[in-house]
Design a protein around this motif. Structure first.
Motif, PDB file in Angstrom:
ATOM      1  N   UNK A  90       0.865  -1.186   0.000  1.00  0.00           N
ATOM      2  CA  UNK A  90       0.000   0.000   0.000  1.00  0.00           C
ATOM      3  C   UNK A  90       0.893   1.225   0.000  1.00  0.00           C
ATOM      4  N   UNK A  91       0.367   2.330  -0.499  1.00  0.00           N
ATOM      5  CA  UNK A  91       1.123   3.580  -0.490  1.00  0.00           C
ATOM      6  C   UNK A  91       0.164   4.759  -0.463  1.00  0.00           C
ATOM      7  N   UNK A  92       0.639   5.855   0.077  1.00  0.00           N
ATOM      8  CA  UNK A  92      -0.091   7.115  -0.015  1.00  0.00           C
ATOM      9  C   UNK A  92       0.924   8.211  -0.300  1.00  0.00           C
ATOM     10  N   UNK A  93       0.541   9.454  -0.134  1.00  0.00           N
ATOM     11  CA  UNK A  93       1.425  10.551  -0.529  1.00  0.00           C
ATOM     12  C   UNK A  93       2.682  10.625   0.337  1.00  0.00           C
ATOM     13  N   UNK A  94       2.646  10.039   1.531  1.00  0.00           N
ATOM     14  CA  UNK A  94       3.772  10.166   2.464  1.00  0.00           C
ATOM     15  C   UNK A  94       4.470   8.846   2.757  1.00  0.00           C
ATOM     16  N   UNK A  95       3.709   7.749   2.837  1.00  0.00           N
ATOM     17  CA  UNK A  95       4.258   6.472   3.278  1.00  0.00           C
ATOM     18  C   UNK A  95       4.066   5.365   2.262  1.00  0.00           C
ATOM     19  N   UNK A  96       4.907   4.339   2.413  1.00  0.00           N
ATOM     20  CA  UNK A  96       4.765   3.131   1.621  1.00  0.00           C
ATOM     21  C   UNK A  96       4.927   1.942   2.559  1.00  0.00           C
ATOM     22  N   UNK A  97       4.103   0.911   2.323  1.00  0.00           N
ATOM     23  CA  UNK A  97       4.234  -0.362   3.046  1.00  0.00           C
ATOM     24  C   UNK A  97       4.769  -1.392   2.067  1.00  0.00           C
ATOM     25  N   UNK A  98       5.881  -2.033   2.461  1.00  0.00           N
ATOM     26  CA  UNK A  98       6.552  -2.984   1.593  1.00  0.00           C
ATOM     27  C   UNK A  98       6.588  -4.355   2.247  1.00  0.00           C
ATOM     28  N   UNK A  99       6.523  -5.393   1.422  1.00  0.00           N
ATOM     29  CA  UNK A  99       6.649  -6.771   1.895  1.00  0.00           C
ATOM     30  C   UNK A  99       7.780  -7.449   1.131  1.00  0.00           C
ATOM     31  N   UNK A 100       8.682  -8.095   1.864  1.00  0.00           N
ATOM     32  CA  UNK A 100       9.740  -8.887   1.248  1.00  0.00           C
ATOM     33  C   UNK A 100       9.654 -10.308   1.797  1.00  0.00           C
ATOM     34  N   UNK A 101       9.824 -11.302   0.917  1.00  0.00           N
ATOM     35  CA  UNK A 101       9.719 -12.709   1.292  1.00  0.00           C
ATOM     36  C   UNK A 101      11.091 -13.367   1.181  1.00  0.00           C
ATOM     37  N   UNK A 102      11.481 -14.107   2.215  1.00  0.00           N
ATOM     38  CA  UNK A 102      12.753 -14.819   2.162  1.00  0.00           C
ATOM     39  C   UNK A 102      12.586 -16.069   1.301  1.00  0.00           C
ATOM     40  N   UNK A 103      13.320 -16.116   0.198  1.00  0.00           N
ATOM     41  CA  UNK A 103      13.210 -17.236  -0.749  1.00  0.00           C
ATOM     42  C   UNK A 103      14.054 -18.416  -0.304  1.00  0.00           C
TER      43      UNK A 103
END
Length: 377
Positions: free
Chosen positions: A364-377
């Motif tokens: 998700x993202x808005x004008x100020x923040x971003x939420x990121x997901x990373x998966x360990x492969x």
């Protein structure tokens, strides 16, 4: 970066903690030098405990080592730095006593030395604690960046302790001298502060040095709106602050186990207080850890890690803490485990995660923040 602090009164080798191979920041500042020079010119005459507050990386503890000082800090990292730098300078680590900022202070100190925090609430909490133990014979000297010492700072010293004066600036640092009064009537303690978590019946408790102490910070609010539920059994709330993310998970998922981790003693104490007050029945599913990121945590300890990384260490802007959090998360997560982070858009965490995990998805993202997901492969 320079590692040798040289004054007319001492020579100390000092490193920041954790120690980096290409460090660009030094482990002391002009306020440390100003305090050391002033203390050396006025040797301590009366007997009694010596208290140091908010010693960033141990410069003051090393200089005052001969007095067996009590070093008070809210920072686990500052504690580790103090011990490492004492060892670096051949000083016995048993010669000082480390204690967190919520522990009782020794009675009738002969001397109190304070590095003034830019966070006024922490200073207020510490002055209130000192009010209970100092005597008119106690010497009190504080120092900080001149830009962080305001009229309101001096008024706090006067309100809680007694007559206060300030020095001329030296290398953009300033001293505060305070003389404790004989009679000090009891004052109400404003800490911890308490406020309602919107959309719930929960009350959030915050000790003095916790980020966003009086309301839900906007980054945490954004993460709460996108919090993954019912898909992980063991979650670490890394850099937990008051623990609102992990607390919300415990409230929404009756099976999840959450470990709250922060380097601030007050943060972890706040997180524990919030679980105890709002979800006492969930305490068996909650654990609490004061730590430098995830030092010593074994692989597989969590299948999801939530993180709202800080981008400063004390008063220095730096991204090495976020990078260490990401590296530790990658080590601790099992294959298929997920790291979820929220951060300001401009901090470029997307590319950092791609370097480490070889993937990063925008949740998700808005004008100020971003939420990121990373998966360990």
């Amino acid at each position: 970066m320079e590692t040798l602090l040289v004054t007319p009164h001492c020579q100390l080798t000092l490193y920041r903690y954790p120690r980096l191979s290409q460090e660009t920041l030094q482990a002391w500042d002009a306020a440390d030098e100003y305090l050391i020079n002033t203390l050396a010119e006025s040797p301590l005459e009366q007997a009694g405990p010596v208290i140091i507050m908010n010693d960033g990386f141990g410069a003051l503890a090393a200089f005052l080592h001969g007095y067996s000082p009590v070093s008070v800090t809210d920072s686990y990292i500052s504690e580790r730095a103090t011990l490492a730098n004492l060892t670096e300078n051949g000083l016995d680590t048993d010669g000082i006593r480390l204690q967190d900022a919520l522990a009782p202070l020794p009675e009738a100190p002969a001397l109190v030395v304070i590095k003034v925090s830019k966070y006024q609430a922490l200073l207020e909490q510490q002055l209130l604690a000192l009010r209970q133990v100092v005597t008119p014979a106690t010497g009190i000297i504080a120092a900080g960046k001149a830009k962080d010492i305001h009229t309101s700072t001096l008024k706090l010293f006067e309100k809680y302790l007694g007559a206060t004066r300030t020095s001329l600036a030296w290398k953009k640092a300033r001293l505060i001298h305070c003389e404790p009064q004989e009679k000090r009537p009891a004052l109400a303690n404003p800490f911890p502060t308490v406020w309602p978590l919107e959309g719930t019946d929960m009350l959030i408790h915050n000790h003095a040095n916790v980020f966003s102490r009086t309301s839900l910070d906007i980054g945490a609010r954004f993460m709460l709106d996108n919090l993954p539920i019912h898909s992980a059994r063991k979650v670490i709330d890394l850099g937990c602050g008051n623990g609102v993310l992990g607390l919300s998970l415990l409230a929404r998922d009756s099976e999840v186990e959450v470990t709250f981790v922060d380097e601030s003693y007050m943060a972890v104490a706040s997180a524990r207080l919030n679980v105890e007050h709002n979800l006492a029945e969930a305490l068996p599913r909650a654990s609490f850890m004061v730590n430098n990121c995830l030092d010593g945590v074994e692989t597989g300890a969590a299948d999801r890690i939530l993180c709202n990384p800080p981008f400063h260490q004390q008063q220095a802007i730096t991204d090495h803490i976020a990078w260490q959090m990401f590296c530790d998360a990658h080590r601790v997560l099992p294959k298929g485990g997920e790291l979820w982070i929220v951060g300001n858009r401009h901090l470029d965490y997307h590319n950092k995660l791609k370097r480490l995990f070889a993937n990063a998805q925008v949740v998700a993202s808005n004008s100020k923040f971003v939420i990121l997901k990373a998966i360990k492969r």
